[in-house]
Design a protein around this motif. Structure first.
Motif, mmCIF file in Angstrom:
data_model
loop_
_atom_site.group_PDB
_atom_site.id
_atom_site.type_symbol
_atom_site.label_atom_id
_atom_site.label_comp_id
_atom_site.label_asym_id
_atom_site.label_seq_id
_atom_site.Cartn_x
_atom_site.Cartn_y
_atom_site.Cartn_z
ATOM 1 N N VAL A 20 41.711 35.561 33.180
ATOM 2 C CA VAL A 20 40.473 34.855 32.820
ATOM 3 C C VAL A 20 39.463 35.744 32.914
ATOM 4 C CG1 VAL A 20 39.289 32.745 33.555
ATOM 5 C CG2 VAL A 20 41.658 32.834 34.114
ATOM 6 N N LEU A 21 39.075 36.476 33.565
ATOM 7 C CA LEU A 21 38.103 37.002 33.550
ATOM 8 C C LEU A 21 38.015 38.042 32.299
ATOM 9 C CD1 LEU A 21 37.321 38.646 37.080
ATOM 10 C CD2 LEU A 21 36.070 37.037 35.879
ATOM 11 N N GLN A 22 39.087 38.675 31.927
ATOM 12 C CA GLN A 22 39.038 39.391 30.618
ATOM 13 C C GLN A 22 39.120 38.502 29.548
ATOM 14 O OE1 GLN A 22 42.872 41.428 31.544
ATOM 15 N NE2 GLN A 22 41.849 43.211 32.814
ATOM 16 N N ALA A 23 39.545 37.277 29.521
ATOM 17 C CA ALA A 23 39.363 36.194 28.488
ATOM 18 C C ALA A 23 38.026 35.915 28.099
ATOM 19 C CB ALA A 23 39.983 35.082 28.510
ATOM 20 N N ARG A 44 33.970 47.742 22.945
ATOM 21 C CA ARG A 44 32.875 46.862 23.366
ATOM 22 C C ARG A 44 33.215 45.968 24.613
ATOM 23 N NH1 ARG A 44 33.532 46.485 17.608
ATOM 24 N NH2 ARG A 44 34.565 44.491 17.775
ATOM 25 N N VAL A 45 34.449 45.474 24.439
ATOM 26 C CA VAL A 45 34.881 44.805 25.716
ATOM 27 C C VAL A 45 34.667 45.497 27.077
ATOM 28 C CG1 VAL A 45 36.840 43.644 26.803
ATOM 29 C CG2 VAL A 45 36.349 43.194 24.394
ATOM 30 N N LEU A 46 35.055 46.761 26.920
ATOM 31 C CA LEU A 46 34.625 47.514 28.360
ATOM 32 C C LEU A 46 33.323 47.435 29.010
ATOM 33 C CD1 LEU A 46 37.232 50.422 27.695
ATOM 34 C CD2 LEU A 46 37.460 48.833 29.601
ATOM 35 N N ARG A 47 32.390 47.404 27.922
ATOM 36 C CA ARG A 47 30.993 47.237 28.378
ATOM 37 C C ARG A 47 30.706 45.884 29.145
ATOM 38 N NH1 ARG A 47 28.869 48.801 22.700
ATOM 39 N NH2 ARG A 47 29.681 51.003 22.717
ATOM 40 N N GLN A 48 31.648 44.892 28.995
ATOM 41 C CA GLN A 48 31.346 43.680 29.808
ATOM 42 C C GLN A 48 32.065 43.690 31.310
ATOM 43 O OE1 GLN A 48 30.323 40.683 28.349
ATOM 44 N NE2 GLN A 48 30.048 41.882 26.720
ATOM 45 N N TRP A 49 30.994 43.465 32.129
ATOM 46 C CA TRP A 49 31.504 43.546 33.756
ATOM 47 C C TRP A 49 32.503 42.851 34.009
ATOM 48 C CZ3 TRP A 49 31.595 39.566 37.095
ATOM 49 C CH2 TRP A 49 30.979 38.514 36.919
ATOM 50 N N ARG A 50 32.722 41.562 33.352
ATOM 51 C CA ARG A 50 34.010 40.880 33.756
ATOM 52 C C ARG A 50 35.058 41.404 33.292
ATOM 53 N NH1 ARG A 50 30.277 37.268 31.394
ATOM 54 N NH2 ARG A 50 29.446 35.780 32.899
ATOM 55 N N TYR A 51 35.173 42.029 32.270
ATOM 56 C CA TYR A 51 36.612 42.832 31.824
ATOM 57 C C TYR A 51 36.696 44.031 32.953
ATOM 58 C CZ TYR A 51 40.055 44.469 28.847
ATOM 59 O OH TYR A 51 41.333 44.786 28.153
ATOM 60 N N ALA A 52 35.504 44.733 33.310
ATOM 61 C CA ALA A 52 35.918 45.666 34.152
ATOM 62 C C ALA A 52 36.343 45.210 35.611
ATOM 63 C CB ALA A 52 34.559 46.588 34.579
ATOM 64 N N LEU A 85 50.550 32.522 36.484
ATOM 65 C CA LEU A 85 50.453 31.546 35.282
ATOM 66 C C LEU A 85 49.647 30.228 35.945
ATOM 67 C CD1 LEU A 85 53.820 31.537 33.447
ATOM 68 C CD2 LEU A 85 51.491 32.538 32.692
ATOM 69 N N ALA A 86 50.057 29.785 37.011
ATOM 70 C CA ALA A 86 49.423 28.575 37.794
ATOM 71 C C ALA A 86 47.899 29.052 37.988
ATOM 72 C CB ALA A 86 50.288 28.199 39.023
ATOM 73 N N VAL A 87 47.635 30.107 38.640
ATOM 74 C CA VAL A 87 46.381 30.683 38.961
ATOM 75 C C VAL A 87 45.517 30.802 37.913
ATOM 76 C CG1 VAL A 87 45.026 32.576 40.084
ATOM 77 C CG2 VAL A 87 47.202 31.911 41.153
ATOM 78 N N THR A 88 46.004 31.272 36.751
ATOM 79 C CA THR A 88 45.376 31.666 35.727
ATOM 80 C C THR A 88 44.824 29.969 35.070
ATOM 81 O OG1 THR A 88 46.638 33.524 34.886
ATOM 82 C CG2 THR A 88 45.386 32.322 33.087
ATOM 83 N N ALA A 92 41.112 29.057 34.789
ATOM 84 C CA ALA A 92 40.457 28.838 33.333
ATOM 85 C C ALA A 92 39.910 27.460 33.462
ATOM 86 C CB ALA A 92 41.733 29.123 32.417
ATOM 87 N N SER A 93 40.533 26.571 33.987
ATOM 88 C CA SER A 93 39.834 25.157 34.012
ATOM 89 C C SER A 93 38.508 25.235 34.695
ATOM 90 C CB SER A 93 40.749 24.231 35.034
ATOM 91 O OG SER A 93 40.602 24.347 36.308
ATOM 92 N N TRP A 94 37.972 26.210 35.464
ATOM 93 C CA TRP A 94 36.879 26.310 36.357
ATOM 94 C C TRP A 94 35.871 27.429 35.414
ATOM 95 C CZ3 TRP A 94 35.438 30.324 39.812
ATOM 96 C CH2 TRP A 94 34.157 30.272 40.346
ATOM 97 N N LEU A 95 36.324 28.501 34.930
ATOM 98 C CA LEU A 95 35.423 29.523 34.416
ATOM 99 C C LEU A 95 35.389 29.175 32.821
ATOM 100 C CD1 LEU A 95 36.523 32.921 36.106
ATOM 101 C CD2 LEU A 95 34.313 31.359 36.318
ATOM 102 N N LEU A 96 36.384 28.735 32.350
ATOM 103 C CA LEU A 96 36.345 28.443 30.847
ATOM 104 C C LEU A 96 36.067 26.853 30.550
ATOM 105 C CD1 LEU A 96 39.426 30.565 29.673
ATOM 106 C CD2 LEU A 96 36.796 31.440 29.519
ATOM 107 N N GLU A 97 36.044 26.346 31.508
ATOM 108 C CA GLU A 97 35.905 24.547 31.455
ATOM 109 C C GLU A 97 36.906 24.034 30.407
ATOM 110 O OE1 GLU A 97 31.793 24.130 30.056
ATOM 111 O OE2 GLU A 97 31.058 25.183 31.954
#
Length: 192
Positions: A20-23, A44-52, A85-88, A92-97
């Motif tokens: 989810v963080l990487q998404a 470009r994605v590696l510059r994002q702290w969530r991806y790291a 998958l269940a954790v994702t 995702a329901s929380w972070l990605l709304e």
């Protein structure tokens, strides 16, 4: 609950949250080409702290998976990792709304119930090393997976997705079995 099962479940949590963080990080970066496939996208994605943070969780999850695979049967670890998958879905329901339907929440609950049944049912693992033919076959399969991944980029979207999914699934199996076949590090160092 054994240390191995705790490690397997913690690994599933790490992998699910990392996805989810990487998404989230990937959505924050615009693609450089119309197809969405951009060789510089990873930079470009590696510059994002969530991806790291997601990559760090993936690494931690892998170490926890190795620990679990050294003490539990393969099927128990594999089933536990499927819980990512269940954790994702929940994260995702929380972070990605993302709104999960009733059926999706039921699937999450069913996954948890299945894991609750596997924990007491998993028996002791075998302690015998696999035959040499299995080790060589595993190496050959790893090379085939690598070749599939290398060739997949030359195909159109649908076949490429199918080949990459096939390679990822086979690669996961190769890693799990290889971890069980590799002698423990402590016994390897004693022989040096």
């Amino acid at each position: 609950m054994s240390l191995g099962m705790a490690c397997a479940l913690a690994s599933a949590c790490c992998f699910g949250i990392a996805s989810v963080l990487q998404a989230v990080a990937a959505r924050a970066v615009e693609a450089g080409s119309a197809s969405g496939v951009d060789p510089v996208l990873l930079l470009r994605v590696l510059r994002q702290w969530r991806y790291a943070a997601g990559l760090a969780l993936d690494a931690l999850g892998f170490l926890l998976q190795v620990t679990a695979l050294r003490s539990l049967p393969l099927y128990a670890v594999g089933a536990s990792l499927a819980a990512s998958l269940a954790v994702t879905a929940v994260v995702a329901s929380w972070l990605l709304e993302a709104r999960l339907s009733t059926a999706e929440w039921a699937a999450v609950a069913t996954m948890c119930a299945g894991l609750a049944m596997i924990v007491p049912a998993s028996g002791a693992q075998g302690q015998h090393p696999g035959p040499a033919a299995l080790r060589w076959s595993l190496l050959g399969l790893a090379l085939v997976v690598l070749l599939i991944g290398a060739l997949a980029g030359r195909f159109a979207d649908r076949p490429r997705a199918l080949l990459l999914g096939l390679g990822a699934g086979a690669g996961l199996g190769v890693v799990e079995v290889a971890i069980r076949l590799v002698e423990s590090l402590t016994s390897s160092w004693r022989g040096v």
